[in-house]
Design a protein around this motif. Structure first.
Motif, PDB file in Angstrom:
ATOM      1  N   ARG A  11      -4.395  -4.130  -9.942  1.00 28.30           N
ATOM      2  CA  ARG A  11      -4.148  -2.627 -10.274  1.00 28.30           C
ATOM      3  C   ARG A  11      -3.417  -2.849 -11.664  1.00 28.30           C
ATOM      4  NH1 ARG A  11      -2.158  -1.149  -4.988  1.00 28.30           N
ATOM      5  NH2 ARG A  11      -1.621  -3.128  -4.445  1.00 28.30           N
ATOM      6  N   ARG A  52       1.200 -14.208 -11.280  1.00 30.48           N
ATOM      7  CA  ARG A  52       1.650 -13.462 -10.303  1.00 30.48           C
ATOM      8  C   ARG A  52       2.366 -12.318 -10.791  1.00 30.48           C
ATOM      9  NH1 ARG A  52       1.128 -15.962  -5.035  1.00 30.48           N
ATOM     10  NH2 ARG A  52       2.307 -14.131  -4.384  1.00 30.48           N
ATOM     11  N   ASP A  73       9.825  -2.738  -9.131  1.00 31.76           N
ATOM     12  CA  ASP A  73      10.088  -3.462  -8.093  1.00 31.76           C
ATOM     13  C   ASP A  73      10.252  -5.073  -8.665  1.00 31.76           C
ATOM     14  OD1 ASP A  73       7.120  -3.226  -8.528  1.00 31.76           O
ATOM     15  OD2 ASP A  73       6.807  -4.252  -6.776  1.00 31.76           O
ATOM     16  N   ALA A  92       0.325   2.384 -11.997  1.00 29.42           N
ATOM     17  CA  ALA A  92       0.636   1.519 -10.676  1.00 29.42           C
ATOM     18  C   ALA A  92       1.747   1.944  -9.895  1.00 29.42           C
ATOM     19  CB  ALA A  92       0.954   0.063 -11.373  1.00 29.42           C
ATOM     20  N   CYS A  94       3.933   3.887  -7.218  1.00 26.28           N
ATOM     21  CA  CYS A  94       4.000   3.719  -5.606  1.00 26.28           C
ATOM     22  C   CYS A  94       5.702   4.145  -5.455  1.00 26.28           C
ATOM     23  CB  CYS A  94       3.753   2.337  -5.080  1.00 26.28           C
ATOM     24  SG  CYS A  94       4.632   1.096  -5.697  1.00 26.28           S
ATOM     25  N   LYS A 121      10.187  -8.290   0.799  1.00 23.35           N
ATOM     26  CA  LYS A 121       9.943  -9.219  -0.256  1.00 23.35           C
ATOM     27  C   LYS A 121      11.218  -8.651  -1.476  1.00 23.35           C
ATOM     28  CE  LYS A 121       5.789  -9.793  -3.255  1.00 23.35           C
ATOM     29  NZ  LYS A 121       4.500  -9.239  -3.483  1.00 23.35           N
ATOM     30  N   LEU A 161       6.539  -1.594  -0.481  1.00 20.43           N
ATOM     31  CA  LEU A 161       5.792  -0.524  -1.309  1.00 20.43           C
ATOM     32  C   LEU A 161       5.017   0.307  -0.452  1.00 20.43           C
ATOM     33  CD1 LEU A 161       5.142  -3.131  -4.128  1.00 20.43           C
ATOM     34  CD2 LEU A 161       7.101  -1.380  -4.059  1.00 20.43           C
ATOM     35  N   SER A 163       2.040   3.230  -0.876  1.00 21.97           N
ATOM     36  CA  SER A 163       1.501   4.228  -1.903  1.00 21.97           C
ATOM     37  C   SER A 163       0.505   5.340  -0.761  1.00 21.97           C
ATOM     38  CB  SER A 163       0.106   3.290  -2.577  1.00 21.97           C
ATOM     39  OG  SER A 163      -0.490   4.134  -3.316  1.00 21.97           O
ATOM     40  N   THR A 164      -0.253   5.134  -0.414  1.00 24.85           N
ATOM     41  CA  THR A 164      -0.879   6.166   0.345  1.00 24.85           C
ATOM     42  C   THR A 164      -0.400   6.358   1.769  1.00 24.85           C
ATOM     43  OG1 THR A 164      -2.762   4.743   1.239  1.00 24.85           O
ATOM     44  CG2 THR A 164      -3.263   5.697  -0.630  1.00 24.85           C
ATOM     45  N   GLY A 165       0.208   5.273   2.258  1.00 28.90           N
ATOM     46  CA  GLY A 165       0.848   5.290   3.585  1.00 28.90           C
ATOM     47  C   GLY A 165      -0.373   4.654   4.741  1.00 28.90           C
ATOM     48  N   THR A 167      -1.530   1.512   4.959  1.00 25.42           N
ATOM     49  CA  THR A 167      -1.380   0.442   5.643  1.00 25.42           C
ATOM     50  C   THR A 167      -0.184   0.545   6.781  1.00 25.42           C
ATOM     51  OG1 THR A 167      -1.751  -0.604   3.398  1.00 25.42           O
ATOM     52  CG2 THR A 167      -0.346  -2.019   4.895  1.00 25.42           C
TER      53      THR A 167
HETATM   54  O1  PRT Z   1       0.115 -10.151  -4.496  1.00 24.22           O
HETATM   55  P1  PRT Z   1       1.168 -10.750  -5.061  1.00 24.22           P
HETATM   56  O2  PRT Z   1       2.211 -11.457  -4.487  1.00 24.22           O
HETATM   57  O3  PRT Z   1       0.664 -11.591  -6.276  1.00 24.22           O
HETATM   58  O4  PRT Z   1       1.962  -9.781  -5.960  1.00 24.22           O
HETATM   59  P2  PRT Z   1       1.901  -8.373  -5.704  1.00 24.22           P
HETATM   60  O5  PRT Z   1       1.442  -8.055  -4.320  1.00 24.22           O
HETATM   61  O6  PRT Z   1       3.290  -7.558  -6.036  1.00 24.22           O
HETATM   62  O7  PRT Z   1       0.740  -7.727  -6.734  1.00 24.22           O
HETATM   63  P3  PRT Z   1      -0.150  -6.236  -6.559  1.00 24.22           P
HETATM   64  O8  PRT Z   1      -1.135  -6.778  -7.811  1.00 24.22           O
HETATM   65  O9  PRT Z   1      -0.488  -6.109  -5.468  1.00 24.22           O
HETATM   66  O10 PRT Z   1       0.975  -5.477  -7.205  1.00 24.22           O
HETATM   67  C1  PRT Z   1       1.438  -5.427  -8.481  1.00 24.22           C
HETATM   68  C2  PRT Z   1       2.440  -4.099  -8.437  1.00 24.22           C
HETATM   69  O11 PRT Z   1       1.512  -2.973  -8.384  1.00 24.22           O
HETATM   70  C3  PRT Z   1       3.578  -4.291  -7.549  1.00 24.22           C
HETATM   71  O12 PRT Z   1       4.649  -5.006  -8.000  1.00 24.22           O
HETATM   72  C4  PRT Z   1       4.034  -2.572  -7.723  1.00 24.22           C
HETATM   73  O13 PRT Z   1       4.708  -2.399  -8.819  1.00 24.22           O
HETATM   74  C5  PRT Z   1       2.511  -1.765  -8.008  1.00 24.22           C
HETATM   75  N1  PRT Z   1       1.729  -1.284  -6.969  1.00 24.22           N
HETATM   76  C6  PRT Z   1       1.239   0.217  -6.938  1.00 24.22           C
HETATM   77  C7  PRT Z   1       1.639  -1.651  -5.614  1.00 24.22           C
HETATM   78  C8  PRT Z   1       1.471  -0.579  -4.865  1.00 24.22           C
HETATM   79  N2  PRT Z   1       1.137   0.542  -5.654  1.00 24.22           N
HETATM   80  C9  PRT Z   1       0.813  -1.026  -3.346  1.00 24.22           C
HETATM   81  N3  PRT Z   1       0.281  -0.164  -2.790  1.00 24.22           N
HETATM   82  N4  PRT Z   1       1.666  -3.148  -4.974  1.00 24.22           N
HETATM   83  C10 PRT Z   1       1.348  -3.149  -3.782  1.00 24.22           C
HETATM   84  N5  PRT Z   1       0.930  -2.077  -2.894  1.00 24.22           N
HETATM   85  C11 PRT Z   1       0.640  -2.799  -1.735  1.00 24.22           C
HETATM   86  C12 PRT Z   1       1.806  -2.496  -0.917  1.00 24.22           C
HETATM   87  O14 PRT Z   1       2.886  -3.630  -0.837  1.00 24.22           O
HETATM   88  C13 PRT Z   1       1.432  -2.481   0.669  1.00 24.22           C
HETATM   89  O15 PRT Z   1       0.899  -3.760   1.228  1.00 24.22           O
HETATM   90  O16 PRT Z   1      -0.322  -1.909  -0.910  1.00 24.22           O
HETATM   91  C14 PRT Z   1       0.129  -1.777   0.265  1.00 24.22           C
HETATM   92  C15 PRT Z   1       0.391  -0.245   0.563  1.00 24.22           C
HETATM   93  O17 PRT Z   1      -0.566   0.576   0.101  1.00 24.22           O
HETATM   94  P4  PRT Z   1      -0.831   1.900   0.982  1.00 24.22           P
HETATM   95  O18 PRT Z   1      -1.547   2.894   0.160  1.00 24.22           O
HETATM   96  O19 PRT Z   1      -1.644   1.596   2.161  1.00 24.22           O
HETATM   97  O20 PRT Z   1       0.335   2.506   1.116  1.00 24.22           O
END
Ligand code: PRT
Ligand code: MG
Length: 215
Positions: A11, A52, A73, A92, A94, A121, A161, A163-165, A167
């Motif tokens: 993203r 990462r 974050d 991005a 959330c 985390k 984190l 976003s939509t809820g 997960t």
């Molecule tokens: O995966 P990796 O360990 O490499 O790192 P990461 O997971 O932090 O990377 P990435 O690319 O997934 O996310 C990068 C950044 O995007 C995060 O640091 C946040 O600032 C931002 N971001 C925005 C999000 C989300 N939205 C998000 N929804 N990062 C992660 N999520 C994940 C969340 O952790 C959960 O597992 O999505 C899931 C929840 O989403 P919903 O829509 O189901 O609520």
């Protein structure tokens, strides 16, 4: 004078592409399909490196990249040392929230002064939040699949984190308390800003204009 931009796949990369375009920068290869970590751009003096998400502030702090895009974050967990943070990019988006297993009475546990075990985390964000609330917590640091911790009885709650809820819902968890809104920030190496002022200013100003135009 080469400018190196640190981004993470997914993203953040996708939502940064339009901002790069506003600065006249285009990555010419398909980043998502490639295994490469360094990408040339249409500008011979600008390259993009993929790291990462949580490593973006580290690369920029130590000069592995001149600038980067990092989620608030990751930035809070890193601490922000050595980083100039000129812009909220409003991408991005959330939030960080507390979530528990469906049926666990979080409010009651808090009211009764229970000691909570929190899997996350984001120990910095979680520690600050619960300290301000006056809730005693034991922190369990995880690197992924936080949702599993309450389901297996390893923790009372997670800080993650949302976003939509979807997960949380898919794992029979409920969001019980929002902690903070998250978006991504432009981070710049403080030494680079002095040494490569002109090209970096151009990128920062173009990003700022693109963010202002969109929001
Ligand atoms: O995966 P990796 O360990 O490499 O790192 P990461 O997971 O932090 O990377 P990435 O690319 O997934 O996310 C990068 C950044 O995007 C995060 O640091 C946040 O600032 C931002 N971001 C925005 C999000 C989300 N939205 C998000 N929804 N990062 C992660 N999520 C994940 C969340 O952790 C959960 O597992 O999505 C899931 C929840 O989403 P919903 O829509 O189901 O609520
Ligand atoms: Mg991820």
């Amino acid at each position: 004078m080469t400018i190196t931009i640190a981004l993470s796949k997914g993203r953040i990369f996708e939502e940064t592409v339009p901002l790069l375009a506003a600065a006249g920068i285009a990555v010419t290869e398909d980043v998502e399909k490639s295994r490469k970590l360094i990408f040339e751009t249409n500008q011979s003096d600008v390259r993009v490196v993929l790291v990462r998400a949580s490593d973006v502030p580290v690369y920029v702090q130590y000069g592995g990249a001149d600038l980067g895009v990092s989620g608030l974050d990751s930035l809070i967990e890193h601490g922000g040392q050595g980083l100039y943070q000129p812009l909220d990019l409003q991408i991005a988006k959330c939030r960080v929230s507390v979530a528990v297993r469906n049926g666990f009475d979080y409010q009651l546990a808090v009211k009764q002064g229970a000691r909570l075990r929190i899997a996350t985390k984001y120990p910095e964000i979680a520690r600050n939040f619960f300290a301000k609330k006056g809730v005693h917590v034991d922190m369990v640091k995880l690197y992924g699949s936080m949702e599993l911790a309450p389901l297996t009885g390893m923790a009372d709650a997670i800080v993650d984190l949302v976003s939509t809820g979807n997960t949380l819902k898919a794992n029979d968890l409920v969001e019980v308390e929002p902690i903070m809104d998250i978006s991504s920030r432009l981070v710049v190496n403080q030494a680079s800003l002095k040494l490569k002022q002109e090209p970096l200013r151009h990128i920062i100003d173009a990003f700022a204009a693109a963010v202002a135009a969109k929001n």
